[in-house]
Design a protein around this motif. Structure first.
Motif, PDB file in Angstrom:
ATOM      1  N   PHE A  69     -14.427  25.421  11.376  1.00 56.45           N
ATOM      2  CA  PHE A  69     -15.850  25.735  11.211  1.00 56.45           C
ATOM      3  C   PHE A  69     -16.505  24.766  10.222  1.00 56.45           C
ATOM      4  O   PHE A  69     -17.578  24.219  10.480  1.00 56.45           O
ATOM      5  CB  PHE A  69     -16.013  27.184  10.744  1.00 56.45           C
ATOM      6  CG  PHE A  69     -17.440  27.592  10.525  1.00 56.45           C
ATOM      7  CD1 PHE A  69     -18.267  27.885  11.606  1.00 56.45           C
ATOM      8  CD2 PHE A  69     -17.971  27.667   9.236  1.00 56.45           C
ATOM      9  CE1 PHE A  69     -19.599  28.258  11.408  1.00 56.45           C
ATOM     10  CE2 PHE A  69     -19.291  28.036   9.035  1.00 56.45           C
ATOM     11  CZ  PHE A  69     -20.108  28.331  10.121  1.00 56.45           C
ATOM     12  N   ALA A 127     -20.106  28.499  15.314  1.00 58.27           N
ATOM     13  CA  ALA A 127     -19.801  29.849  14.826  1.00 58.27           C
ATOM     14  C   ALA A 127     -19.218  30.693  15.948  1.00 58.27           C
ATOM     15  O   ALA A 127     -18.343  31.533  15.713  1.00 58.27           O
ATOM     16  CB  ALA A 127     -21.066  30.494  14.263  1.00 58.27           C
ATOM     17  N   ARG A 182     -27.935  25.913  10.551  1.00 57.77           N
ATOM     18  CA  ARG A 182     -26.535  26.363  10.528  1.00 57.77           C
ATOM     19  C   ARG A 182     -26.455  27.836  10.074  1.00 57.77           C
ATOM     20  O   ARG A 182     -25.666  28.618  10.614  1.00 57.77           O
ATOM     21  CB  ARG A 182     -25.753  25.455   9.567  1.00 57.77           C
ATOM     22  CG  ARG A 182     -24.270  25.737   9.485  1.00 57.77           C
ATOM     23  CD  ARG A 182     -23.539  25.446  10.796  1.00 57.77           C
ATOM     24  NE  ARG A 182     -22.120  25.216  10.577  1.00 57.77           N
ATOM     25  CZ  ARG A 182     -21.210  25.230  11.525  1.00 57.77           C
ATOM     26  NH1 ARG A 182     -21.573  25.453  12.789  1.00 57.77           N
ATOM     27  NH2 ARG A 182     -19.944  24.993  11.247  1.00 57.77           N
ATOM     28  N   MET A 238     -24.883  30.918  12.097  1.00 57.28           N
ATOM     29  CA  MET A 238     -23.868  31.815  11.507  1.00 57.28           C
ATOM     30  C   MET A 238     -24.291  33.276  11.601  1.00 57.28           C
ATOM     31  O   MET A 238     -23.521  34.146  11.984  1.00 57.28           O
ATOM     32  CB  MET A 238     -23.701  31.495  10.010  1.00 57.28           C
ATOM     33  CG  MET A 238     -22.703  30.437   9.669  1.00 57.28           C
ATOM     34  SD  MET A 238     -22.619  30.255   7.860  1.00 57.28           S
ATOM     35  CE  MET A 238     -21.531  31.614   7.440  1.00 57.28           C
ATOM     36  N   LEU A 294     -22.097  35.427  14.018  1.00 65.21           N
ATOM     37  CA  LEU A 294     -21.123  36.290  13.334  1.00 65.21           C
ATOM     38  C   LEU A 294     -21.707  37.662  12.977  1.00 65.21           C
ATOM     39  O   LEU A 294     -21.040  38.483  12.343  1.00 65.21           O
ATOM     40  CB  LEU A 294     -20.608  35.590  12.065  1.00 65.21           C
ATOM     41  CG  LEU A 294     -19.954  34.216  12.288  1.00 65.21           C
ATOM     42  CD1 LEU A 294     -19.650  33.545  10.958  1.00 65.21           C
ATOM     43  CD2 LEU A 294     -18.674  34.358  13.114  1.00 65.21           C
TER      44      LEU A 294
END
Ligand code: BES
Ligand code: ZN
Length: 629
Positions: A498, A504, A532, A536, A540
């Motif tokens: 990562f 992700a 980014r 994420m 996630l």
């Protein structure tokens, strides 16, 4: 100025109480220790007169946020002692009398912000004194929650947090961990509420009073340091888990709590197999509202727990193992002063891990230990490196940086274990708990016990261990044992991919425990682009995570990047969780972002403050006030 050398320690460990110890019946529950270590966080003068028993008769007044009633203290005075000195923080004292109602003269000394005031009572030849008083509405130990702040929303809630020196805001006694006292209590509450305390529950269903309220009675026959006296009152349900264990919470949470903590009986057996009998009767747990300022608190017979550990996957039951372990390290053998707190927390963190290993196997235990090791290194770095004085285990009370008393302390014990072998170390520790049961312990006392009973003059072993360096010097000795987890090594591989720019969505988080999440999120570099972070967050599911640990670790990344889209859920989080370990780093990270972060922190705190425990309020206020001079 205090020097953390062995010589200074000898001086600090006052010997003036030695005569008292010889006079006291050794077997008596309230036998005095050989001497009282000097505790700079109490006004008490136990060598002259000490409290041996506290009898509370208190009524809850939710409208005025106060407990009121009486405390009857048994006092053991040295011949010639004219008065006893107690700790008092903001108590509203109505009268102090002997048991016949004759007034006893008393003075309340100058108040210190942290310590409160000395309360000096003339004994006039009495060995019992009766104090009629009320706690102040803002008492440090107590949180009074309005009904809206509870899960059920129907009934108010009250709980106390004694450690380290808060109980003097509702109990007039000698509030030092080295002065053990038995206690009993009657707590009278409005009908429909249940009171629980950290002792034997004599009237589990309560007894109706003539005026329509309900009284609950409790007692603790083992002498305990007074920080372990705890009370909670609320709409509480109970679920039995094993023959001597169970869980209390608001009814809305009881099923989730019972399922999360199902392994408690196994933990108790594992603990007893390791270090000897559990000496406190029942082991119950109480899940508090989210404002509870700690992860857990080892109140005897009744561990207090934050609801943030109920994540549905039992991945945070290390907190239960930890609080259970305190039934030996802390509650049985107690840090003599708060300078020795690593004897409570470091021993307990080591012991907790042994319980986790016994119940869930070596890899799961390794995962916790490995994560703790990484936090230890981070704490040392944040403290200013290996020479920073705050990295000492023994030092000024409260001065040990971060959680080093936990992680450097547990690593110390693991290092001894490795050197002498597990079997020998277990046998030593079991004997240690027996030898010092129901006694306070100093750092110097532990080292001398270790030398007498484990090292026994083996100079090679002595040199190998570097005991004094571990206990008294900053940094990390070069023999520190690092346990490694293959589960976390796997996360490290995901992390490397990562951090090298991998998407992700490629991170396989399926079935991740709290610890795997933490390893990952803590390993993401603090500088990230907004794009980014967005990826994420989405990939996630971070801002919407139902795991409070994941949320906190995510905001620790979002804040340094001033990532605006996370701000609404961050504010929401700060307003719904009061556990200091999870919110402290967020207020700190916000403050580190200058005006941008300060504005968010002030705004969030203004909303959240009424729902925080007084300790969490004070902590947040201190961070918002900026670095102290
Ligand atoms: N005794 C502590 C809580 C505490 C520490 C209260 C210092 C007041 C001052 C308790 O046993 C504890 O360590 N709780 C931890 C959980 C643990 C698993 C690390 C916590 O609150 O996070
Ligand atoms: Zn602890």
């Amino acid at each position: 100025m205090r020097l953390a050398t062995s010589a200074a320690l000898l001086l600090m460990t006052s010997v003036s109480g030695a005569a008292l110890a010889q006079d006291a019946p050794v077997a008596a529950a309230t036998a005095a220790p050989a001497s009282f270590a000097e505790d700079v966080w109490t006004y008490a003068e136990p060598e002259t007169a000490r409290v041996s028993h506290v009898d509370l008769d208190l009524v809850t007044d939710f409208d005025n946020k106060r407990l009121y009633g009486t405390a009857v203290l048994d006092v053991v005075a040295e011949p010639g002692a004219k008065s006893v000195v107690l700790d008092d923080n903001g108590l509203q004292i109505q009268s102090i009398t002997d048991m016949d109602g004759n007034a006893l003269p008393y003075t309340v000394g100058k108040s210190d912000d942290q310590l409160g005031s000395p309360l000096t009572v003339e004994l006039d030849g009495n060995d019992k004194i009766k104090i009629t008083y009320a706690s102040a509405p803002g008492a440090d130990a107590l949180q009074w929650l309005p009904r809206e702040a509870t899960a059920g929303g129907q009934k108010p809630y009250l709980f106390s947090q004694g450690q380290p020196i808060n109980n003097r805001s509702w109990i007039p006694t000698q509030d030092s961990p080295g002065i053990r006292q038995t206690w009993d209590a009657r707590i009278t509450v409005p009908k429909g509420l249940v009171a629980v305390m950290s002792g034997d529950k004599l009237t589990p269903d309560g007894v109706p009073t003539a005026d329509g309220r309900v009284s609950y009675r409790f007692k603790m026959d083992n002498p305990v340091p007074p920080y372990l006296i705890a009370l909670a009152v609320g709409n509480l349900a109970f679920q039995q888990l094993g023959p001597n264990s169970g869980v209390y919470s608001e009814p809305e949470l009881i099923d989730a709590a019972a399922s999360e903590f199902q392994d408690v009986e196994k933990m108790i057996s594992a603990a007893e197999d390791l270090y000897g009998p559990y000496r406190w009767g029942r082991y119950d747990m109480l899940v508090l509202p989210p404002s509870f300022p700690y992860g857990g608190m080892e109140n005897p017979t009744l561990t207090f727990l934050t609801p943030t550990i109920i994540t549905g996957d039992r991945s945070n039951t290390d907190v239960v193992a930890h609080e259970l372990a305190h039934s030996w390290s802390g509650n049985l053998v107690t840090n003599a002063t708060w300078s020795d707190s690593w004897l409570n927390e470091g021993f307990t963190t080591y012991f907790e891990n042994r319980i986790m290993e016994a119940v869930y196997g070596p890899e799961r235990a390794a995962m916790y230990a490995d994560l703790d090791y990484a936090q230890m290194l981070k704490d040392i770095e944040n403290a200013g490196g290996m020479d920073a004085p705050s990295t000492r285990l023994h030092g000024e009370p409260g001065a040990t940086a971060g959680q080093l008393d936990y992680f450097k302390g547990s690593t110390f014990l693991r290092t001894i274990e490795k050197a002498v072998g597990r079997e020998r170390f277990d046998e030593y520790l079991r004997g240690y708990f027996d030898r010092h049961a129901f006694r306070p312990q100093t750092t110097a006392g532990f080292l001398s016990d270790l030398r007498a009973n484990l090292i026994k003059g083996d100079t090679q072993l002595e040199n190998q261990l570097q005991l004094d360096q571990w206990a008294y010097q900053p940094g990390l000795p070069d023999n520190a044992v690092h346990v490694r987890s293959s589960t976390l090594a796997e996360v490290d591989r995901e992390l490397a991919a990562f951090n090298a720019g991998g998407p992700a969505s490629a991170v396989d988080t399926d079935g991740w425990s709290t610890q795997q999440w933490l390893r990952f999120l803590r390993g993401v570099p603090k500088q990230q682009t907004a794009a980014r972070l967005k990826e994420m967050d989405k990939g996630l599911n971070l801002s919407n995570s139902t795991n409070p640990y994941v949320r906190s670790a995510w905001y620790e990344i979002a804040i340094p990047n001033r990532y605006e889209p996370a701000v609404p859920s961050l504010k929401n989080y700060l307003n719904s969780v009061g556990r200091m370990l999870l919110i402290r780093p967020l207020y700190q990270a916000l403050e580190a972002q200058g005006d941008w972060g300060h504005a968010i922190a002030v705004d969030a705190f203004a909303q959240a403050k009424p729902g925080y425990h007084p300790m969490a309020q004070a902590m947040s206020e201190q961070i918002l006030a900026g670095p102290s001079q």
